[in-house]
Design a protein around this motif. Structure first.
Motif, mmCIF file in Angstrom:
data_model
loop_
_atom_site.group_PDB
_atom_site.id
_atom_site.type_symbol
_atom_site.label_atom_id
_atom_site.label_comp_id
_atom_site.label_asym_id
_atom_site.label_seq_id
_atom_site.Cartn_x
_atom_site.Cartn_y
_atom_site.Cartn_z
ATOM 1 N N ARG A 134 0.835 -1.199 0.000
ATOM 2 C CA ARG A 134 0.000 0.000 0.000
ATOM 3 C C ARG A 134 0.878 1.261 0.000
ATOM 4 N NH1 ARG A 134 -3.263 3.684 2.729
ATOM 5 N NH2 ARG A 134 -5.389 3.763 1.876
ATOM 6 N N LYS A 135 1.478 1.491 -1.155
ATOM 7 C CA LYS A 135 2.264 2.690 -1.415
ATOM 8 C C LYS A 135 2.193 2.971 -2.918
ATOM 9 C CE LYS A 135 6.425 -0.164 -1.594
ATOM 10 N NZ LYS A 135 7.757 -0.419 -1.008
ATOM 11 N N ASP A 136 2.639 4.138 -3.325
ATOM 12 C CA ASP A 136 2.429 4.558 -4.720
ATOM 13 C C ASP A 136 3.047 3.588 -5.708
ATOM 14 O OD1 ASP A 136 0.997 6.658 -3.833
ATOM 15 O OD2 ASP A 136 2.482 8.195 -4.336
ATOM 16 N N GLY A 137 4.216 3.032 -5.405
ATOM 17 C CA GLY A 137 4.816 2.042 -6.285
ATOM 18 C C GLY A 137 5.435 2.646 -7.536
ATOM 19 N N TYR A 138 5.625 1.797 -8.526
ATOM 20 C CA TYR A 138 6.294 2.195 -9.767
ATOM 21 C C TYR A 138 5.266 2.707 -10.772
ATOM 22 C CZ TYR A 138 9.467 1.996 -13.769
ATOM 23 O OH TYR A 138 10.238 2.314 -14.860
ATOM 24 N N ASN A 139 5.538 3.872 -11.345
ATOM 25 C CA ASN A 139 4.633 4.473 -12.332
ATOM 26 C C ASN A 139 5.126 4.105 -13.727
ATOM 27 O OD1 ASN A 139 3.166 6.201 -14.077
ATOM 28 N ND2 ASN A 139 2.885 7.674 -12.411
ATOM 29 N N TRP A 140 4.573 3.036 -14.282
ATOM 30 C CA TRP A 140 5.007 2.551 -15.588
ATOM 31 C C TRP A 140 4.795 3.602 -16.678
ATOM 32 C CZ3 TRP A 140 7.410 -2.093 -16.636
ATOM 33 C CH2 TRP A 140 7.454 -3.015 -15.591
ATOM 34 N N LEU A 141 3.659 4.306 -16.620
ATOM 35 C CA LEU A 141 3.340 5.273 -17.671
ATOM 36 C C LEU A 141 4.270 6.485 -17.603
ATOM 37 C CD1 LEU A 141 1.444 5.829 -20.028
ATOM 38 C CD2 LEU A 141 -0.091 6.985 -18.444
ATOM 39 N N LYS A 142 4.486 6.998 -16.410
ATOM 40 C CA LYS A 142 5.359 8.170 -16.264
ATOM 41 C C LYS A 142 6.776 7.845 -16.687
ATOM 42 C CE LYS A 142 6.996 11.578 -12.900
ATOM 43 N NZ LYS A 142 6.925 12.033 -11.482
ATOM 44 N N ASN A 143 7.279 6.657 -16.275
ATOM 45 C CA ASN A 143 8.649 6.288 -16.583
ATOM 46 C C ASN A 143 8.837 5.826 -18.030
ATOM 47 O OD1 ASN A 143 10.408 6.328 -13.956
ATOM 48 N ND2 ASN A 143 8.422 5.517 -13.338
ATOM 49 N N GLY A 144 7.741 5.546 -18.723
ATOM 50 C CA GLY A 144 7.839 5.097 -20.108
ATOM 51 C C GLY A 144 7.591 6.186 -21.126
ATOM 52 N N THR A 145 7.298 7.401 -20.645
ATOM 53 C CA THR A 145 7.030 8.512 -21.558
ATOM 54 C C THR A 145 8.006 9.646 -21.287
ATOM 55 O OG1 THR A 145 5.337 9.354 -20.021
ATOM 56 C CG2 THR A 145 4.594 7.915 -21.801
ATOM 57 N N GLN A 146 8.037 10.593 -22.220
ATOM 58 C CA GLN A 146 9.016 11.670 -22.135
ATOM 59 C C GLN A 146 8.504 12.883 -22.906
ATOM 60 O OE1 GLN A 146 12.504 10.212 -24.190
ATOM 61 N NE2 GLN A 146 11.470 10.081 -26.151
ATOM 62 N N THR A 147 9.275 13.955 -22.827
ATOM 63 C CA THR A 147 9.018 15.114 -23.678
ATOM 64 C C THR A 147 9.710 14.866 -25.013
ATOM 65 O OG1 THR A 147 8.855 16.640 -21.808
ATOM 66 C CG2 THR A 147 9.338 17.590 -23.974
ATOM 67 N N GLY A 148 8.917 14.720 -26.053
ATOM 68 C CA GLY A 148 9.478 14.500 -27.377
ATOM 69 C C GLY A 148 9.929 15.805 -28.012
ATOM 70 N N VAL A 149 10.922 15.711 -28.874
ATOM 71 C CA VAL A 149 11.487 16.901 -29.531
ATOM 72 C C VAL A 149 11.297 16.763 -31.039
ATOM 73 C CG1 VAL A 149 13.549 18.303 -29.918
ATOM 74 C CG2 VAL A 149 13.171 17.191 -27.697
ATOM 75 N N VAL A 150 10.846 17.845 -31.668
ATOM 76 C CA VAL A 150 10.644 17.881 -33.112
ATOM 77 C C VAL A 150 11.528 18.975 -33.698
ATOM 78 C CG1 VAL A 150 8.999 18.252 -34.983
ATOM 79 C CG2 VAL A 150 8.261 17.099 -32.897
#
Length: 778
Positions: A78-94
């Protein structure tokens, strides 16, 4: 860019324009002094997940322990744990850079452009690169002959290290991809606890697995214009488009996905070649107040497409070629098709005194998509126009122009399959060591053109010294002999056939309004607004029966063609928390059931919005400017299929779940009035199966773009020997107001289809983009 929709505009394009035409005009050279322009743009993309929010470890723990009959969990989870979505995404650059040149002489005009585009995805491990080049040239060889060659070349590369957005959604926050020593975990061999049902850790595979693709697009035109007389021209258009695509996916034998087959290497190759030829005579002559313009042409087009796939298993780690000691091979696969059209077409328009317009066209077209007795189709259009403001009796000073117009036409459409009229067999089965043919498609030698009868009425008004423009259109179109892939009883030995099975009517209004609120030397401000209403109804189907379609939709007389056909959700029984569906009895009465299999599939809604449109505004104050666009859509529904897994009432206890939206409640005790039924561990209630429960309002308002810029004054640019210069910042997809609980209500097409389905799946979301750009001209 022009959008053509009515019969008069689209009839000349034949079946290619059956659903409307988007005309894209590329830039051309100019006579006189040459100009060199350069533009650069850098953008930052942020991942947007809309209103779809996944639970953290604390929320998931509370949700899991609330499930009826759920096994106990260690309290330390019962804790926040690992955020798969946050750690798998980023700010993309174009990065986007364009350079172009326009220039020429009295007899020559040239336009040359080059572009480099690079984008890193907001989902990590994705990258896209494109180099493109275009040259448009006009050369007057003789006073009567002009050549117009064009060449466009584009080379695209893509990298995909196989990051999985789907696994980011479903993986549990209790599962950390790394152990206490920082090493990536293989859940199949991990001695600790791993809770996710699929034992998936895509980051472990990401150490080795990857994919890459290359695409070459080459487009060439050799066009010419021959001036026979002042009023008669011959125009020849000759185009070849060549596309070559290949991709490769490598699966390492050390990866989780490579364990079963000791790794693999798969490659695909696509060749796509299209040709288009149009030979046209064009006549345009004035006879006093009379004008006649006409054209006659012959047209031919064809397309060849072929895809081949092959692969091997048991590869040596790190290699990317087949000949690397692989132990076994994947079964090769592939397909190809060819399609061809030819047509004779004629169009003529008569204009009297610029007041009255009469136009008509005929097109005789043949398509290889039909059998020999049904290949030919004859299509037509005619229209009338009246410039009322040209009449002597018209004396309304406020109105500068006022035109009335009407058109009617018949356009033909061809099926997406190229061989729907033929029996097809699959040579994919082996019996007793011999290849056998299985019946794949029942042919229909009577398959014929889908006929679209288009009717349009419209008016165009310009008023108040052209500060106001107003366009109003009404359309009423009827499609006959609708082309559908019908599902047959498997007892026949083949379960699919293309049929002309029904009629559909589409009608609606379109309004377009633009007004220049301020027009002065230093300040200008205009406002634009457009709105379209759209209604369609199935008029008839095969034997007037319900015709099932893809994506839980069906066509039935009297209902929208995008109607959803599924069980009707009737909410939660407040006494016991069970889900309820509707049963339609043989006598027409309706009752409730908590047994999913006893509920009656029926029409429960549709995807078509009631109306949609946009606002846009342009403001300039001296050298500063601002542009903004707001899009909206009202009505219609979306089937949110993600909720089958992530709002599952305990059916998938070891998948992460979505946070309940505001106003959603879970049944807990008798008497509760709740939106969600009782949740139980490994639920078998089938409440997460397809039903109208997951149909949601598709309405939205979206700030599509906002751009602020500054044009440097000529007094400054002249000093630094620059013709013009500007700078801007822009935001795109800035916010969306919607009730939809998924990622984005603009769901588009799914499952490889090309039409809007009204179905939302786990797709790569459109990012929020912030850009900085510069433009220079020399």
């Amino acid at each position: 860019m022009n959008i053509l929709k009515d019969a008069t505009s689209t009839a000349l394009y034949g079946s290619r324009g059956a659903n409307g035409i988007v005309q894209v005009f590329t830039k051309s050279g100019n006579s006189g002094k040459g100009a060199l322009s350069f533009s650069m743009n850098k953008s930052f993309n942020t991942f947007t997940n809309g209103r779809f929010k996944l639970m953290n470890g604390t929320q998931l723990y509370d949700n899991f322990t609330s499930l009826k009959n759920a096994p106990p969990l260690p309290e330390e989870l019962r804790k926040d744990g690992y955020n798969w979505l946050k750690n798998g995404t980023q700010t993309g650059v174009v990065q986007n850079y364009t350079i172009d040149f326009r220039g020429g002489s009295e007899n020559s005009k040239t336009y040359i452009s080059g572009n480099y585009y690079n984008e890193t995805g907001t989902v990590k491990t994705y990258e896209f690169n494109r180099l493109s080049f275009r040259i448009n040239h006009e050369q007057k060889i003789k006073p009567w002959l002009t050549l117009k060659p064009k060449v466009s070349l584009s080379y695209t590369t893509g990298k995909d290290n196989q990051g999985s957005l789907y696994e980011m959604y479903l993986n549990m926050p209790w599962d950390n991809p790394k152990d206490s020593n920082g090493n990536l975990i293989n859940p199949n061999t991990y001695t600790g606890d791993w809770y996710g049902r699929d034992y998936s850790n895509y980051l472990y595979d990401l150490q080795w697995n990857y994919g890459k693709s290359n695409q070459l697009d080459l487009l060439g035109n050799l066009d010419a214009e021959v001036k026979i007389t002042d009023y008669l021209k011959f125009i020849t258009t000759n185009n070849v488009t060549y596309k070559n695509y290949d991709d490769m996916y490598y699966t390492d034998p050390r990866s989780i996905s490579g364990e079963s087959n000791k790794g693999g290497l798969t490659e695909s190759y696509v060749k796509d070649i299209s040709k288009f030829f149009n030979q046209m005579l064009r006549f345009d002559k004035d006879f006093g107040v009379h004008n006649v313009n006409a054209l006659a042409a012959y047209e031919y087009s064809d397309r060849f497409y072929k895809i081949s796939r092959a692969g091997v298993y048991g590869v040596v780690p790190g290699t990317d070629i087949f000949d690397d000691g692989a132990t076994t091979g994947q079964k090769p696969s592939g397909s190809k098709f060819e399609r061809a059209y030819n047509a004779l077409l004629f169009n003529a328009e008569y204009v009297y005194d610029k007041k009255y317009f009469v136009q008509g066209s005929l097109r005789s077209e043949s398509s290889s998509a039909f059998g020999k007795d049904h290949r030919n189709g004859l299509f037509y259009s005619y229209s009338l126009g009246w410039n009322i403001h040209k009449e002597k009796f018209f004396n309304v000073k406020a109105i500068n122009e006022w035109k009335l117009r009407a058109s009617r036409g018949l356009v033909g459409n061809t099926p997406s399959p190229n061989y729907g009229w033929q029996d097809l067999y699959a040579l994919t089965q082996v019996y007793d060591g011999q290849i056998g043919a299985t019946w794949y498609q029942l042919g229909n030698p009577d398959l014929t053109w889908e006929s679209i009868y288009q009717n349009n009425l419209g008016t165009d008004i310009s008023a108040f010294n052209n500060r106001l423009t107003l366009n109003v259109d009404y359309f009423n179109n009827k499609t006959k002999n609708l082309l559908i892939l019908a599902t047959l009883s498997s007892l026949t030995g083949v379960d699919r056939q293309y049929l002309n099975i029904g009629d559909v009517q589409n009608k609606g209004w379109e309004f377009n309004f633009n007004y220049a609120i301020i027009k002065s030397p230093t300040v200008t401000w205009d406002l634009g607004f457009n709105i379209s209403t759209y209604k369609n109804a199935v008029l008839s189907t095969r034997n007037n029966a319900i015709q099932p379609l893809n994506n839980s939709q069906a066509a039935t007389a009297g209902y929208d063609v995008t109607s959803f056909y599924m069980r009707k959700w009737m909410g939660v029984n407040p006494d016991n928390g069970a889900g309820q569906w509707e049963v339609v009895n043989s006598d027409g009465s309706r009752t409730l059931t908590s047994n999913y299999n006893q509920a009656t599939p029926q029409i429960v809604g549709h995807a078509t919005p009631d109306y949609y449109g946009s606002f846009n505004t342009n403001l300039t104050v001296k050298n500063f400017y601002m542009n903004a666009s707001v899009y909206f859509s009202q009505g219609g529904q979306i089937y949110n299929s993600d909720r089958e897994r992530f709002d599952s009432d305990g059916a998938y206890p070891y998948y992460n779940q979505m946070v309940l939206q505001d106003g959603w409640t879970r049944w807990e005790k008798p008497g509760d009035i709740a939106t969600h039924p009782v949740a139980s561990y490994n639920s078998s209630s089938l409440t997460n199966r397809p039903s109208s429960r997951y149909l949601e309002d598709a309405s939205y308002v979206k700030l599509r773009s906002l751009r602020l810029g500054y044009n440097f004054p000529t007094s400054l640019t002249e000093k630094i020997k620059i013709k013009s210069a500007s700078i801007y910042i822009m935001g795109e997809n800035l916010f969306t107001i919607t009730k939809f609980s998924g990622v984005d209500p603009e769901v588009g097409a799914v499952g490889g289809q090309t039409t809007y389905s009204g179905r939302a799946e786990s797709i790569y979301p459109i990012p929020r983009r912030f850009s900085l750009g510069f433009n220079f001209s020399f």
